[in-house]
Design a protein around this motif. Structure first.
Motif, PDB file in Angstrom:
ATOM      1  N   GLY A  93       0.768  -1.155  -0.126  1.00  0.00           N
ATOM      2  CA  GLY A  93      -0.035   0.187   0.044  1.00  0.00           C
ATOM      3  C   GLY A  93       0.821   1.247   0.023  1.00  0.00           C
ATOM      4  O   GLY A  93       2.045   1.139   0.030  1.00  0.00           O
ATOM      5  N   GLU A  94       0.157   2.352  -0.118  1.00  0.00           N
ATOM      6  CA  GLU A  94       0.883   3.608  -0.078  1.00  0.00           C
ATOM      7  C   GLU A  94       1.898   3.716  -1.132  1.00  0.00           C
ATOM      8  O   GLU A  94       3.091   4.165  -0.760  1.00  0.00           O
ATOM      9  N   ASN A  95       1.966   2.917  -2.347  1.00  0.00           N
ATOM     10  CA  ASN A  95       3.181   3.070  -3.261  1.00  0.00           C
ATOM     11  C   ASN A  95       4.266   2.401  -2.837  1.00  0.00           C
ATOM     12  O   ASN A  95       5.395   2.556  -3.238  1.00  0.00           O
ATOM     13  N   LYS A  96       4.148   1.552  -1.796  1.00  0.00           N
ATOM     14  CA  LYS A  96       5.360   0.684  -1.437  1.00  0.00           C
ATOM     15  C   LYS A  96       4.955  -0.805  -0.935  1.00  0.00           C
ATOM     16  O   LYS A  96       3.800  -1.107  -0.699  1.00  0.00           O
ATOM     17  N   THR A  97       5.948  -1.769  -1.037  1.00  0.00           N
ATOM     18  CA  THR A  97       5.669  -2.853  -0.591  1.00  0.00           C
ATOM     19  C   THR A  97       6.867  -3.087   0.386  1.00  0.00           C
ATOM     20  O   THR A  97       8.014  -3.086   0.106  1.00  0.00           O
ATOM     21  N   VAL A  98       6.439  -3.603   1.823  1.00  0.00           N
ATOM     22  CA  VAL A  98       7.143  -3.804   2.911  1.00  0.00           C
ATOM     23  C   VAL A  98       7.379  -5.009   3.250  1.00  0.00           C
ATOM     24  O   VAL A  98       6.263  -5.590   3.560  1.00  0.00           O
ATOM     25  N   PHE A  99       8.462  -5.773   3.742  1.00  0.00           N
ATOM     26  CA  PHE A  99       8.754  -6.811   4.395  1.00  0.00           C
ATOM     27  C   PHE A  99       9.063  -6.343   6.120  1.00  0.00           C
ATOM     28  O   PHE A  99       9.874  -5.724   6.262  1.00  0.00           O
ATOM     29  N   GLN A 100       8.052  -6.931   6.708  1.00  0.00           N
ATOM     30  CA  GLN A 100       8.167  -6.710   8.253  1.00  0.00           C
ATOM     31  C   GLN A 100       8.427  -7.996   9.014  1.00  0.00           C
ATOM     32  O   GLN A 100       7.738  -9.117   8.589  1.00  0.00           O
ATOM     33  N   SER A 101       9.456  -8.146   9.868  1.00  0.00           N
ATOM     34  CA  SER A 101       9.713  -9.289  10.633  1.00  0.00           C
ATOM     35  C   SER A 101       9.443  -8.898  12.122  1.00  0.00           C
ATOM     36  O   SER A 101      10.131  -7.823  12.729  1.00  0.00           O
ATOM     37  N   TYR A 102       8.498  -9.463  12.721  1.00  0.00           N
ATOM     38  CA  TYR A 102       8.170  -9.138  14.343  1.00  0.00           C
ATOM     39  C   TYR A 102       7.516  -7.681  14.303  1.00  0.00           C
ATOM     40  O   TYR A 102       6.739  -7.303  13.150  1.00  0.00           O
ATOM     41  N   ASN A 103       8.319  -6.755  14.604  1.00  0.00           N
ATOM     42  CA  ASN A 103       7.564  -5.386  14.763  1.00  0.00           C
ATOM     43  C   ASN A 103       8.789  -4.602  13.980  1.00  0.00           C
ATOM     44  O   ASN A 103       8.654  -3.491  14.203  1.00  0.00           O
ATOM     45  N   SER A 104       9.622  -5.283  13.236  1.00  0.00           N
ATOM     46  CA  SER A 104      10.996  -4.265  12.744  1.00  0.00           C
ATOM     47  C   SER A 104      10.640  -4.355  11.124  1.00  0.00           C
ATOM     48  O   SER A 104      10.137  -5.124  10.362  1.00  0.00           O
ATOM     49  N   GLU A 105      10.423  -3.065  10.578  1.00  0.00           N
ATOM     50  CA  GLU A 105      10.494  -2.924   9.195  1.00  0.00           C
ATOM     51  C   GLU A 105      12.071  -3.248   8.643  1.00  0.00           C
ATOM     52  O   GLU A 105      12.846  -2.843   8.898  1.00  0.00           O
ATOM     53  N   ILE A 106      12.046  -4.502   7.762  1.00  0.00           N
ATOM     54  CA  ILE A 106      13.224  -5.142   7.383  1.00  0.00           C
ATOM     55  C   ILE A 106      13.691  -4.519   5.916  1.00  0.00           C
ATOM     56  O   ILE A 106      14.836  -4.125   5.662  1.00  0.00           O
ATOM     57  N   ALA A 107      12.611  -4.564   5.151  1.00  0.00           N
ATOM     58  CA  ALA A 107      12.882  -4.067   3.590  1.00  0.00           C
ATOM     59  C   ALA A 107      11.725  -3.141   3.115  1.00  0.00           C
ATOM     60  O   ALA A 107      10.492  -3.531   3.472  1.00  0.00           O
ATOM     61  N   GLU A 108      11.976  -2.297   2.177  1.00  0.00           N
ATOM     62  CA  GLU A 108      10.881  -1.447   1.716  1.00  0.00           C
ATOM     63  C   GLU A 108      11.074  -1.284   0.165  1.00  0.00           C
ATOM     64  O   GLU A 108      12.485  -0.882   0.006  1.00  0.00           O
ATOM     65  N   ILE A 109      10.388  -1.804  -0.835  1.00  0.00           N
ATOM     66  CA  ILE A 109      10.501  -1.293  -2.298  1.00  0.00           C
ATOM     67  C   ILE A 109       9.737  -0.231  -2.675  1.00  0.00           C
ATOM     68  O   ILE A 109       8.156  -0.411  -2.217  1.00  0.00           O
ATOM     69  N   ASN A 110       9.975   0.789  -3.206  1.00  0.00           N
ATOM     70  CA  ASN A 110       9.294   1.612  -3.804  1.00  0.00           C
ATOM     71  C   ASN A 110       8.631   1.177  -5.135  1.00  0.00           C
ATOM     72  O   ASN A 110       9.397   0.823  -6.031  1.00  0.00           O
ATOM     73  N   ASN A 111       7.227   1.189  -5.080  1.00  0.00           N
ATOM     74  CA  ASN A 111       6.730   0.609  -6.382  1.00  0.00           C
ATOM     75  C   ASN A 111       6.886   1.466  -7.567  1.00  0.00           C
ATOM     76  O   ASN A 111       6.611   0.638  -8.602  1.00  0.00           O
ATOM     77  N   ASP A 112       6.998   2.418  -7.454  1.00  0.00           N
ATOM     78  CA  ASP A 112       7.349   3.545  -8.512  1.00  0.00           C
ATOM     79  C   ASP A 112       8.493   3.214  -9.241  1.00  0.00           C
ATOM     80  O   ASP A 112       8.959   3.388 -10.412  1.00  0.00           O
ATOM     81  N   THR A 113       9.417   3.340  -8.351  1.00  0.00           N
ATOM     82  CA  THR A 113      10.969   3.696  -8.818  1.00  0.00           C
ATOM     83  C   THR A 113      11.797   2.250  -8.834  1.00  0.00           C
ATOM     84  O   THR A 113      12.737   2.107  -9.398  1.00  0.00           O
ATOM     85  N   GLY A 114      11.074   1.545  -8.095  1.00  0.00           N
ATOM     86  CA  GLY A 114      11.747  -0.118  -7.806  1.00  0.00           C
ATOM     87  C   GLY A 114      13.096   0.113  -7.006  1.00  0.00           C
ATOM     88  O   GLY A 114      13.727  -0.794  -6.900  1.00  0.00           O
ATOM     89  N   LYS A 115      12.940   1.114  -6.365  1.00  0.00           N
ATOM     90  CA  LYS A 115      14.427   1.124  -5.264  1.00  0.00           C
ATOM     91  C   LYS A 115      14.073   0.488  -4.261  1.00  0.00           C
ATOM     92  O   LYS A 115      13.064   0.420  -3.485  1.00  0.00           O
ATOM     93  N   LEU A 116      15.125  -0.226  -3.653  1.00  0.00           N
ATOM     94  CA  LEU A 116      14.908  -1.369  -2.397  1.00  0.00           C
ATOM     95  C   LEU A 116      15.602  -0.382  -1.312  1.00  0.00           C
ATOM     96  O   LEU A 116      16.910   0.410  -1.738  1.00  0.00           O
ATOM     97  N   LYS A 117      15.123  -0.338  -0.016  1.00  0.00           N
ATOM     98  CA  LYS A 117      15.652   0.207   1.083  1.00  0.00           C
ATOM     99  C   LYS A 117      15.870  -0.976   2.287  1.00  0.00           C
ATOM    100  O   LYS A 117      14.348  -1.625   2.347  1.00  0.00           O
ATOM    101  N   LEU A 118      16.889  -1.092   2.929  1.00  0.00           N
ATOM    102  CA  LEU A 118      16.762  -1.988   3.989  1.00  0.00           C
ATOM    103  C   LEU A 118      16.921  -1.012   5.499  1.00  0.00           C
ATOM    104  O   LEU A 118      17.696  -0.139   5.354  1.00  0.00           O
ATOM    105  N   GLY A 119      16.198  -1.772   6.189  1.00  0.00           N
ATOM    106  CA  GLY A 119      16.249  -1.180   7.759  1.00  0.00           C
ATOM    107  C   GLY A 119      17.497  -1.482   8.577  1.00  0.00           C
ATOM    108  O   GLY A 119      17.958  -2.733   8.191  1.00  0.00           O
ATOM    109  N   CYS A 120      17.688  -1.041   9.668  1.00  0.00           N
ATOM    110  CA  CYS A 120      18.780  -1.255  10.547  1.00  0.00           C
ATOM    111  C   CYS A 120      18.730  -2.815  11.097  1.00  0.00           C
ATOM    112  O   CYS A 120      19.675  -3.425  11.409  1.00  0.00           O
ATOM    113  N   ASP A 121      17.524  -3.439  11.105  1.00  0.00           N
ATOM    114  CA  ASP A 121      17.392  -4.827  11.522  1.00  0.00           C
ATOM    115  C   ASP A 121      17.638  -5.893  10.392  1.00  0.00           C
ATOM    116  O   ASP A 121      17.170  -7.259  10.576  1.00  0.00           O
TER     117      ASP A 121
END
Length: 103
Positions: free
Chosen positions: A16-44
């Motif tokens: 949703g909100e133009n992104k696809t997020v992978f969450q493990s427990y309560n931590s956002e691990i990865a986020e893909i921007n659905n428009d640009t295809g850019k991948l972002k990883l979180g600290c966990d």
């Protein structure tokens, strides 16, 4: 926004909100921007073997929405012996964005 369980009871994919997020427990691990295809990883992203195992599954399952450069690098992930080091190299070379504030 749509939340789906992902392979394990404490792993989720949120779309949703133009992104696809992978969450493990309560931590956002990865986020893909659905428009640009850019991948972002979180600290966990490399918190545990289980978290990284599910991150690799997420990357493989959703690589079709990644931009070309990142998708090519993720395809190479299956050929390397040390996946964690390879991902870190992609972060260091700015192919993958790292956000230490992503929780």
């Amino acid at each position: 926004m749509k939340v789906e369980q992902f392979y394990n009871k404490n792993q989720f994919v949120i779309r949703g909100e133009n992104k696809t997020v992978f969450q493990s427990y309560n931590s956002e691990i990865a986020e893909i921007n659905n428009d640009t295809g850019k991948l972002k990883l979180g600290c966990d992203w490399d918190y545990s073997k289980t978290t990284t195992k599910h991150l690799y599954l997420f990357l493989n399952d959703f690589k079709r929405i990644l931009n070309y450069e990142t998708r090519e690098e993720i395809d190479n992930l299956n050929t390397v012996s040390n996946k964690r080091a390879y991902i870190q190299k992609l972060i260091d070379s700015k192919v993958i964005e790292y956000d230490e504030n992503m929780i």
